[in-house]
Design an enzyme around this catalytic site. Structure first.
Site, PDB file in Angstrom:
ATOM      1  N   ILE A  75       0.840  -1.191   0.000  1.00 29.20           N
ATOM      2  CA  ILE A  75       0.000   0.000   0.000  1.00 29.20           C
ATOM      3  C   ILE A  75       0.880   1.247   0.000  1.00 29.20           C
ATOM      4  O   ILE A  75       1.534   1.559   1.014  1.00 29.20           O
ATOM      5  CB  ILE A  75      -0.945   0.000   1.229  1.00 29.20           C
ATOM      6  CG1 ILE A  75      -1.702  -1.328   1.338  1.00 29.20           C
ATOM      7  CG2 ILE A  75      -1.888   1.201   1.159  1.00 29.20           C
ATOM      8  CD1 ILE A  75      -2.535  -1.713   0.114  1.00 29.20           C
ATOM      9  N   GLU A 105      -1.076  -1.641 -10.049  1.00 29.76           N
ATOM     10  CA  GLU A 105      -2.297  -1.133 -10.684  1.00 29.76           C
ATOM     11  C   GLU A 105      -2.666  -1.993 -11.904  1.00 29.76           C
ATOM     12  O   GLU A 105      -2.974  -1.467 -12.970  1.00 29.76           O
ATOM     13  CB  GLU A 105      -2.123   0.319 -11.120  1.00 29.76           C
ATOM     14  CG  GLU A 105      -1.693   1.211  -9.979  1.00 29.76           C
ATOM     15  CD  GLU A 105      -2.802   2.074  -9.455  1.00 29.76           C
ATOM     16  OE1 GLU A 105      -3.965   1.883  -9.855  1.00 29.76           O
ATOM     17  OE2 GLU A 105      -2.499   2.940  -8.618  1.00 29.76           O
TER      18      GLU A 105
END
Lengths: 245, 404
Positions: B182, B383
Site C-alpha cells: 500500500i 495497478e
C-alpha cells in the site's frame, strides 16, 4: 493598495535566436515565451505586498494578442486583473508612453516592473515613465518594504548599496532578491480563466526607432586551457596570439 | 547582472534542463491552459524534486514535507471540483500533471496519484456530503495524506477473493484483515479500505489513523520507488464508525473504477519517465565523445534515440486521445489498459536503452536513468500487471475472460 505591474513577453532564456526577412525580424517559430524574469520578480513582490496589505494587482503588457497566454500566467500567479495595450512594443520610449497613459487613467499607488526586459535589455522604461509622469523612478530595486504611504528600498550602486525611503506613488525597476519567483498553482490557473483582461488601443505616440537589421554575436572561439603555474605561457599567448597585450 | 549571468544563475538554480520532445507538434492539440499547467508542474518539479530526488531515493527516504508542497501547487485531486478544494481541471491537465511529476520520479507520482485517484476520487464519487466536506479539502491541500487498501497478501490480481471483512455491530462496524503493498500507508492519516460485509459484498470504508487495532507497518528493502513509502494495513478488530462507510457504490466495480482513474494517470506518468530518459540520453549522446566524435554520431546510438522518440510520440498521441475520451466520459477500462500497459512497457524499454547510451554513468545517481528503470519495474506490475492488462484487452476483443 493598488499596484500596477508592467510585464514583458520575451523568449525563454534557453531559446535559440534566429532572424527572418533579411535579418530584419526576430524569428518566433518554435520559441517559448515567458514573463520577463525581472518582471516576474516584480510580480512576485506585488502579490506578496497585496497578500500582506490588501488591495489589488493589475498587470499591464504592451503587445499584440499572442502575448495573452503570458498575461494569463501572471493572473494565475496572483494578479487580479490585466490590461493589454494592443500594439507592437517597438521601442522603450513608445512603450513608456503607453504605460504612462494607462497610469494616468488609473489610480495606482505603486508601479513595478523589471529592471530591464531580457530581449532588448534597454533598461530605460522605468526612468522614462517617471519622467513622463513626473514621478520618482528607482532601479534596480532589490528590496522593497511598504509602511503606510512610505516605501523602504535598497538598490545596488557602483561600489555599494543605497538605502532609499520614498513616498508613494513611484516607479521601481526590480531585480532579485526582491522576491522569489512564484509558480502558479492549479487553483490559480483555474481562477485566471475568470479574471478580467481588458484590451485597449494604443494612444498616439512617437516611434523613434526603426530596426535596419539584426545580427547574431560571433560564435565562441576555441578555448585554450593553460596550467595555473604557467603564467609565462599565458603572457606569451596574450601577446602573440590574442594580441591584446 | 548581465543576461549571460542571469542565464547562468537560472541554470545553476535548475541544473535540471529537461525539455519534453514534441515531434508531432502535439502541443498544437493542447489548450493554452494545458500548457500553463504543464509548465507550472515542470517548474515545480525542477525546484522541489529534481535537486533532492537522487538523495531521497538512494537513502530510501520519503520526504514527508513534499505532501504539503503537492497540496499547495494543486497536484492532489486536480479533477475534483473547486468547492471541495480540488482544481476543477480536465483529464488532459490531470494527465500532464502526472507526466511532469513522474518525469521527476515515479515514487513521487505514486504519492500524488494515490491521493488523487484512489483516495479523493472514491470519497468524491461514492462518499456522503459530510465525508466530502470533512476529508476532501484537507486531502487537496496536503494537510492530510491518504492511502488505498485493496491488494491483500494472497489477493493481488484477483482482488475479488479478498478476505478482509467487516461485521455490523449495531452502532459500528468491526473490521478485520490485512492489506499489502500500500503506497503512502506508513505516513497516511486515512485509508480507503475495501472489505466484504457479512453477505460477501465489497464496500469502501474510511479508516482513520488512531483507531484502535489499526496499524501500518512499513515495507522494508525495496529496490524500487525508494522515495515513496509503502506498507501494510493491519486491522485487528478495528471499530469503524458507521458514518465512515462509502454508501455510493458497492461491489468490485467500485474499487476498479478508482483504478481506472489511477491507471489513466500512470499512462501519462510513465511517458514522463520515458521522456526524462530520452532527454538525458540525447544530451549525453551529443556530449560524450569516443573515437574522436560524439557517440551520437554512431548509427547504433542514433537507432536507439530514433526508436525512443518514435515510441514516445505514439504514446503521446494515445494519451491525448484517451484524455479526450476521459473528458467526454467515454473511456473504457480496456482503452485505459491499452494505454497503461503500452506506455509503461515503452518507458521501461527506453530506460534500458538510455542506460546503455549512458554507459557506466547510467548506473550512477549522476543521471536519473537507473532510478527511473528500477521505479518502472514496480509500475509495470502495480495497478494491474502487464499481463492482466493484456488479458483485459483479450477479453474486450473476444468477449471471453481468460483470467477466471
Amino acid at each position: 493598495m493598488n499596484i500596477l505591474v508592467c510585464i514583458t513577453h520575451v523568449p525563454d532564456t534557453t531559446s535559440r535566436i534566429s532572424f527572418t526577412d533579411n535579418n530584419t525580424k526576430f524569428d518566433t517559430s518554435g520559441v517559448q515565451f515567458i514573463i520577463g524574469p525581472y518582471d516576474d520578480y516584480a510580480l512576485a513582490r506585488a502579490v506578496e505586498l497585496k497578500e500582506a496589505n490588501g488591495g489589488e494587482v493589475t498587470v499591464l503588457n504592451v503587445g499584440p494578442a499572442d502575448t495573452e497566454p503570458t498575461i494569463r500566467k501572471a493572473l494565475a500567479i496572483g494578479a487580479d486583473k490585466a490590461i493589454r495595450v494592443n500594439a507592437e512594443p517597438v521601442d522603450s520610449f513608445y512603450v513608456a508612453q503607453q504605460i504612462a497613459a494607462v497610469i494616468k487613467n488609473g489610480n495606482y499607488d505603486l508601479i513595478l516592473m523589471g529592471r530591464e526586459s531580457i530581449d532588448f535589455n534597454g533598461g530605460m522604461v522605468h526612468g522614462m515613465v517617471g519622467e513622463l509622469l513626473n514621478l520618482p523612478a528607482f532601479s534596480p530595486v532589490m528590496k522593497l518594504e511598504i509602511e503606510g504611504d512610505t516605501a523602504k528600498m535598497s538598490r545596488e550602486i557602483e561600489g555599494g548599496k543605497e538605502f532609499i525611503e520614498a513616498k508613494l506613488p513611484f516607479i521601481a525597476g526590480c531585480q532579485e532578491p526582491i522576491a522569489e519567483w512564484k509558480i502558479p498553482n492549479m487553483r490559480g490557473i483555474m481562477s485566471a480563466r475568470k479574471k478580467p483582461l481588458e484590451v485597449i488601443e494604443p494612444t498616439d505616440s512617437v516611434k523613434n526607432t526603426e530596426v535596419s537589421s539584426y545580427e547574431l554575436p560571433p560564435a565562441k572561439g576555441d578555448v585554450k586551457m593553460i596550467s595555473k603555474d604557467n603564467v609565462e605561457e599565458l603572457v606569451k599567448l596574450l601577446k602573440e596570439e590574442a594580441k591584446v597585450l | 547582472m548581465s543576461q549571460e549571468e542571469l542565464i547562468a544563475v537560472r541554470k545553476s538554480q535548475k541544473q535540471d534542463l529537461f525539455e519534453s520532445p514534441d515531434f508531432y507538434a502535439i502541443d498544437d492539440l493542447l489548450e493554452e491552459e494545458h500548457k500553463l499547467v504543464r509548465s507550472s508542474l515542470r517548474d515545480f518539479v525542477k525546484k522541489e524534486i529534481s535537486p533532492s530526488i537522487e538523495g531521497w531515493a538512494q537513502n530510501n527516504h520519503f520526504p514527508s514535507e513534499i505532501v504539503k508542497k503537492f497540496g499547495e501547487v494543486g497536484a492532489f485531486g486536480p479533477t475534483v471540483p473547486e468547492e471541495y478544494g480540488g482544481g476543477g481541471l480536465d483529464y488532459i491537465s490531470y494527465g500532464l500533471i502526472m507526466q511532469e511529476i513522474e518525469r521527476g520520479d515515479s515514487g513521487m507520482r505514486s504519492t500524488a496519484s494515490v491521493q488523487g485517484s484512489l483516495v479523493m476520487y472514491p470519497i468524491y464519487k461514492y462518499g456522503t456530503e459530510e465525508q466530502k466536506r470533512k476529508f476532501l479539502p484537507a486531502l487537496a491541500n496536503g494537510d492530510m495524506l491518504g492511502c488505498f487498501g485493496l491488494t491483500e497478501p494472497d489477493h493481488g490480481s484477483n482482488p475479488g477473493g479478498m478476505v478482509t471483512n467487516f461485521k455490523d455491530k449495531g452502532d459500528h462496524y468491526l473490521l478485520n484483515g490485512a492489506k499489502m503493498w500500500i503506497s503512502n500507508a506508513p505516513e497516511a492519516d486515512i485509508a480507503v479500505v475495501w472489505a466484504k460485509n457479512e453477505e460477501g459484498r465489497i464496500h469502501g470504508l474510511i479508516v482513520e489513523r488512531g483507531m484502535e487495532g489499526f496499524s501500518t507497518p512499513t515495507t522494508h528493502g525495496k529496490w524500487s520507488l525508494r522515495a515513496s513509502c509503502t506498507g501494510e494495513l493491519v486491522f485487528d478488530n478495528v471499530k469503524v464508525p458507521k458514518e465512515n462507510l462509502l454508501p455510493g457504490r458497492s461491489g468490485l466495480g467500485a474499487p476498479l473504477s478508482c483504478l481506472d482513474s489511477a491507471r489513466y494517470g500512470i499512462a501519462w506518468g510513465a511517458l514522463g519517465a520515458a521522456m526524462d530518459c530520452y532527454d538525458s540520453a540525447k544530451r549525453y549522446a551529443l556530449e560524450r565523445k569516443q573515437f574522436g566524435k560524439p557517440i551520437g554520431s554512431f548509427q547504433l546510438v542514433q537507432k536507439k534515440l530514433a526508436e525512443m522518440l518514435t515510441e514516445i510520440t505514439k504514446g503521446q498521441l494515445v494519451n491525448w486521445r484517451l484524455g479526450k475520451l476521459m473528458n467526454e466520459g467515454k473511456a473504457t477500462t480496456a482503452q485505459i489498459s491499452l494505454a497503461k500497459r503500452n506506455n509503461v512497457e515503452v518507458a521501461l524499454n527506453i530506460a534500458r536503452e538510455a542506460r546503455q547510451i549512458h554507459g557506466g554513468m547510467g548506473i550512477t545517481g549522476e543521471y536519473p536513468i537507473m532510478r527511473h528503470m528500477a521505479n518502472l519495474e514496480s509500475v509495470v506490475t502495480y495497478e494491474g500487471t502487464h499481463d492482466i492488462h493484456l488479458l483485459i484487452l483479450g477479453m474486450d476483443i473476444t468477449g471471453i475472460p481468460a483470467f477466471e
